[in-house]
Each structure stands twice: as structure tokens, then as C-alpha cells.
Design a protein around this motif. Structure first.
Motif, PDB file in Angstrom:
ATOM      1  N   LYS A 110       0.871  -1.314  -0.141  1.00 12.08           N
ATOM      2  CA  LYS A 110       0.035   0.027  -0.014  1.00 12.08           C
ATOM      3  C   LYS A 110       0.895   0.812   0.285  1.00 12.08           C
ATOM      4  CE  LYS A 110      -3.882   1.715   2.798  1.00 12.08           C
ATOM      5  NZ  LYS A 110      -4.693   1.483   3.952  1.00 12.08           N
ATOM      6  N   ARG A 111      -0.039   2.335  -1.145  1.00 12.56           N
ATOM      7  CA  ARG A 111       0.992   4.021  -1.602  1.00 12.56           C
ATOM      8  C   ARG A 111       2.365   3.186  -0.864  1.00 12.56           C
ATOM      9  NH1 ARG A 111      -3.383   5.116   2.800  1.00 12.56           N
ATOM     10  NH2 ARG A 111      -1.366   4.479   4.263  1.00 12.56           N
ATOM     11  N   VAL A 112       2.694   2.500  -1.404  1.00 13.23           N
ATOM     12  CA  VAL A 112       4.134   2.445  -1.570  1.00 13.23           C
ATOM     13  C   VAL A 112       5.528   3.298  -3.198  1.00 13.23           C
ATOM     14  CG1 VAL A 112       6.868   0.840  -2.494  1.00 13.23           C
ATOM     15  CG2 VAL A 112       4.801   0.106  -0.524  1.00 13.23           C
ATOM     16  N   ALA A 113       4.471   2.508  -3.896  1.00 15.84           N
ATOM     17  CA  ALA A 113       4.593   3.311  -5.171  1.00 15.84           C
ATOM     18  C   ALA A 113       4.199   4.619  -5.371  1.00 15.84           C
ATOM     19  CB  ALA A 113       3.663   2.574  -6.841  1.00 15.84           C
ATOM     20  N   MET A 114       3.442   4.715  -4.331  1.00 13.99           N
ATOM     21  CA  MET A 114       2.992   6.624  -4.530  1.00 13.99           C
ATOM     22  C   MET A 114       4.668   7.557  -4.615  1.00 13.99           C
ATOM     23  SD  MET A 114       0.695   8.205  -2.383  1.00 13.99           S
ATOM     24  CE  MET A 114       0.054  10.203  -2.139  1.00 13.99           C
ATOM     25  N   ILE A 115       5.411   7.028  -3.252  1.00 17.30           N
ATOM     26  CA  ILE A 115       6.125   8.167  -3.060  1.00 17.30           C
ATOM     27  C   ILE A 115       7.280   8.290  -4.239  1.00 17.30           C
ATOM     28  CG2 ILE A 115       8.839   7.688  -2.604  1.00 17.30           C
ATOM     29  CD1 ILE A 115       7.531   5.615   0.247  1.00 17.30           C
ATOM     30  N   SER A 116       7.505   6.945  -5.181  1.00 15.20           N
ATOM     31  CA  SER A 116       7.601   7.374  -6.955  1.00 15.20           C
ATOM     32  C   SER A 116       7.519   8.192  -7.984  1.00 15.20           C
ATOM     33  CB  SER A 116       8.836   5.729  -6.930  1.00 15.20           C
ATOM     34  OG  SER A 116       7.518   5.350  -7.850  1.00 15.20           O
ATOM     35  N   ALA A 117       6.010   7.966  -7.765  1.00  9.76           N
ATOM     36  CA  ALA A 117       5.168   8.627  -8.301  1.00  9.76           C
ATOM     37  C   ALA A 117       4.682  10.337  -7.868  1.00  9.76           C
ATOM     38  CB  ALA A 117       3.604   8.327  -8.052  1.00  9.76           C
ATOM     39  N   VAL A 118       5.292  10.336  -6.475  1.00  8.40           N
ATOM     40  CA  VAL A 118       5.732  12.008  -6.752  1.00  8.40           C
ATOM     41  C   VAL A 118       7.255  12.133  -6.259  1.00  8.40           C
ATOM     42  CG1 VAL A 118       5.405  13.464  -3.785  1.00  8.40           C
ATOM     43  CG2 VAL A 118       3.816  11.935  -3.746  1.00  8.40           C
ATOM     44  N   ALA A 119       7.665  11.805  -6.501  1.00  7.40           N
ATOM     45  CA  ALA A 119       9.466  11.945  -7.134  1.00  7.40           C
ATOM     46  C   ALA A 119       8.628  12.382  -8.359  1.00  7.40           C
ATOM     47  CB  ALA A 119      10.309  11.169  -6.575  1.00  7.40           C
ATOM     48  N   ASN A 120       8.017  11.753  -9.081  1.00  7.96           N
ATOM     49  CA  ASN A 120       8.480  11.985 -10.842  1.00  7.96           C
ATOM     50  C   ASN A 120       7.630  13.105 -10.727  1.00  7.96           C
ATOM     51  OD1 ASN A 120      10.014   9.964 -11.618  1.00  7.96           O
ATOM     52  ND2 ASN A 120       7.922   8.279 -11.768  1.00  7.96           N
ATOM     53  N   ILE A 172      14.834  13.347  -5.647  1.00  7.16           N
ATOM     54  CA  ILE A 172      16.135  12.057  -5.749  1.00  7.16           C
ATOM     55  C   ILE A 172      15.750  11.612  -4.152  1.00  7.16           C
ATOM     56  CG2 ILE A 172      18.606  12.562  -5.282  1.00  7.16           C
ATOM     57  CD1 ILE A 172      19.007  14.552  -7.290  1.00  7.16           C
ATOM     58  N   PRO A 173      15.696  12.704  -2.755  1.00  2.00           N
ATOM     59  CA  PRO A 173      15.593  11.591  -2.035  1.00  2.00           C
ATOM     60  C   PRO A 173      14.467  10.860  -1.877  1.00  2.00           C
ATOM     61  CG  PRO A 173      16.195  13.622  -1.293  1.00  2.00           C
ATOM     62  CD  PRO A 173      16.137  13.984  -2.715  1.00  2.00           C
ATOM     63  N   LEU A 174      13.784  11.513  -2.426  1.00  2.00           N
ATOM     64  CA  LEU A 174      12.835  10.505  -2.214  1.00  2.00           C
ATOM     65  C   LEU A 174      12.335   8.964  -3.254  1.00  2.00           C
ATOM     66  CD1 LEU A 174       9.220  13.484  -2.896  1.00  2.00           C
ATOM     67  CD2 LEU A 174      10.058  11.721  -0.621  1.00  2.00           C
ATOM     68  N   LEU A 175      13.365   9.284  -4.471  1.00  2.00           N
ATOM     69  CA  LEU A 175      13.301   8.150  -5.013  1.00  2.00           C
ATOM     70  C   LEU A 175      14.771   6.913  -4.811  1.00  2.00           C
ATOM     71  CD1 LEU A 175      14.198   9.506  -8.390  1.00  2.00           C
ATOM     72  CD2 LEU A 175      12.118   8.758  -7.872  1.00  2.00           C
ATOM     73  N   ALA A 176      15.392   7.542  -3.375  1.00  2.00           N
ATOM     74  CA  ALA A 176      16.381   7.051  -2.627  1.00  2.00           C
ATOM     75  C   ALA A 176      15.102   6.047  -1.721  1.00  2.00           C
ATOM     76  CB  ALA A 176      17.422   7.308  -2.164  1.00  2.00           C
ATOM     77  N   MET A 177      14.906   6.976  -1.070  1.00  2.00           N
ATOM     78  CA  MET A 177      13.525   6.153  -0.158  1.00  2.00           C
ATOM     79  C   MET A 177      12.806   5.312  -0.288  1.00  2.00           C
ATOM     80  SD  MET A 177      14.508   6.905   2.469  1.00  2.00           S
ATOM     81  CE  MET A 177      13.424   6.419   3.522  1.00  2.00           C
TER      82      MET A 177
END
Length: 210
Positions: A110-120, A172-177
Motif C-alpha cells: 500500500k502506497r509504496v508506488a506513491m513515493i516514486s510517483a510523487v518524486a516524478n 532524489i531523496p524520495l526516489l532513494a527512499m
């Protein structure tokens, strides 16, 4: 701090949207980290070894209590579901384990993919700010009087560069996390899959032995 405030101000209105993306991304990241690392995570191998010893000793009740002690962990919830059907048939055991696995699966991802989406999104907002900044710079060259042209041009370039920089600073930090959290989620899901099958085979062998 003063330098950042100046950097933020020179970036124009697009910086607010990028900052909003940063807040949302940080919030989701922190929530997922706490949930996965502190609640759903467990040492799967060590935990299952304890369960296996108790099952082989025919001490199902104590094995269930061990699951209750770590009732937030995904693996413990699935193992408990199988143990509560330990005295039933193989089909009942398999159905209980499968149902519990299907329940915890969406909670893990749940919501894991949202982190990379927000980074993009933060990156794209930065690029969009760059485009509008360059448009403003070109308009300044074409329309502003000569004595104000340098100031207007510098303002447009500041918007272009600062929004790009801020977008990358957020992304960059969001993609790393996201890499860390998605790997953690995968590790938990893989342990659930592995040890649920091991438990099913263990309990099925116990049923066949009578």
C-alpha cells in the motif's frame, strides 16, 4: 536558511507546488517506513524456526501465543491463520493461509508506488517551472526596455534554474527512499510467501500422521 529563502523566492510560484509534493512525499515515506519497518517486519527465519519446533512438539496453542505476541507482523498473522486450522483438514489449512496471505498482501504494498510517483511529479513540476522561466526570459528580451532587460532576463533565468534544482532536490531523496521501502516491502512479502508454504506443508504432514 537565508540563502534557501532567497533561492525559494527567486523560483517563483512553481516552488510552492514542488514544496507541496515534498510534504506529501515525506509524509507517505515516513508512514510507510514506520508501518513496514516497525510493525509488519519480523525476522522470518528465526520466527518460523520457533513455530516449527512448537508444531513438531505438538504444542499448537503455544505457537499461536507466539504469533499473538507479534500480532502486528504480516508473517505472524498468516502463520496464526494456518495454526488455528491445524486440527482441520489440509484443504481448510490451505484456505486459511491463502486468505490471510491475500489480506496482508495489499497492506504491505500500500502506497509504496506513491513515493516514486510523487518524486516524478516533483521533477516534472521543476521542468515545467523551467519552461515558464525560459519563456519569461525570452519575453523579457523581446518586450522589456533596454534598461530593465537585464533584470527581467535574470528573473526568468532564476525561475528556470531554481525550479529545476528544487524539483531534483525533492525527487532524489524520495526516489532513494522508494528503493529502500520497496525492497523492505518485497522482503516482507517474500517471507510471507515462503514461510506460509512451509507451514502449510508442515501442518499437512502433521494431519497425515494423525
Amino acid at each position: 536558511m537565508d540563502n534557501f529563502a532567497e533561492f525559494y523566492q527567486q523560483g517563483g510560484g512553481w516552488m510552492h507546488f514542488i514544496a507541496l509534493a515534498a510534504v506529501i512525499g515525506a509524509g507517505v515515506t515516513i508512514e510507510r517506513f514506520i508501518f513496514l519497518f516497525f510493525r509488519f517486519n519480523i525476522n522470518g527465519g528465526q520466527f518460523f524456526n520457533q513455530i516449527q519446533k512448537l508444531v513438531m512438539a505438538n504444542n499448537i496453542d503455544r505457537a499461536i501465543k507466539l504469533c499473538n505476541a507479534a500480532d502486528k507482523a504480516a508473517l505472524a498473522r498468516v502463520i496464526k491463520a494456518g495454526l488455528t486450522r491445524a486440527n482441520k483438514g489440509e484443504a481448510d489449512i490451505a484456505a486459511a493461509i491463502e486468505e490471510a496471505t491475500l489480506e496482508v498482501g495489499p497492506a504491505i504494498s500500500k502506497r509504496v508506488a506513491m513515493i516514486s510517483a510523487v518524486a516524478n511529479i516533483a521533477t516534472l513540476l521543476g521542468l515545467l517551472g523551467t519552461i515558464f522561466g525560459m519563456i519569461a526570459a525570452f519575453e523579457a528580451v523581446a518586450t522589456v526596455s533596454a534598461d530593465q532587460r537585464a533584470t527581467a532576463l535574470a528573473k526568468g533565468i532564476s525561475i528556470a534554474i531554481n525550479t529545476t534544482g528544487f524539483g531534483l532536490l525533492v525527487a532524489i531523496p524520495l526516489l532513494a527512499m522508494h528503493i529502500f521501502i520497496s525492497n523492505l516491502a518485497k522482503k516482507i512479502a517474500d517471507e510471507v510467501d515462503l514461510y506460509s508454504v512451509k507451514l502449510e506443508n508442515l501442518l499437512a504432514a502433521r494431519v497425515r500422521q494423525g
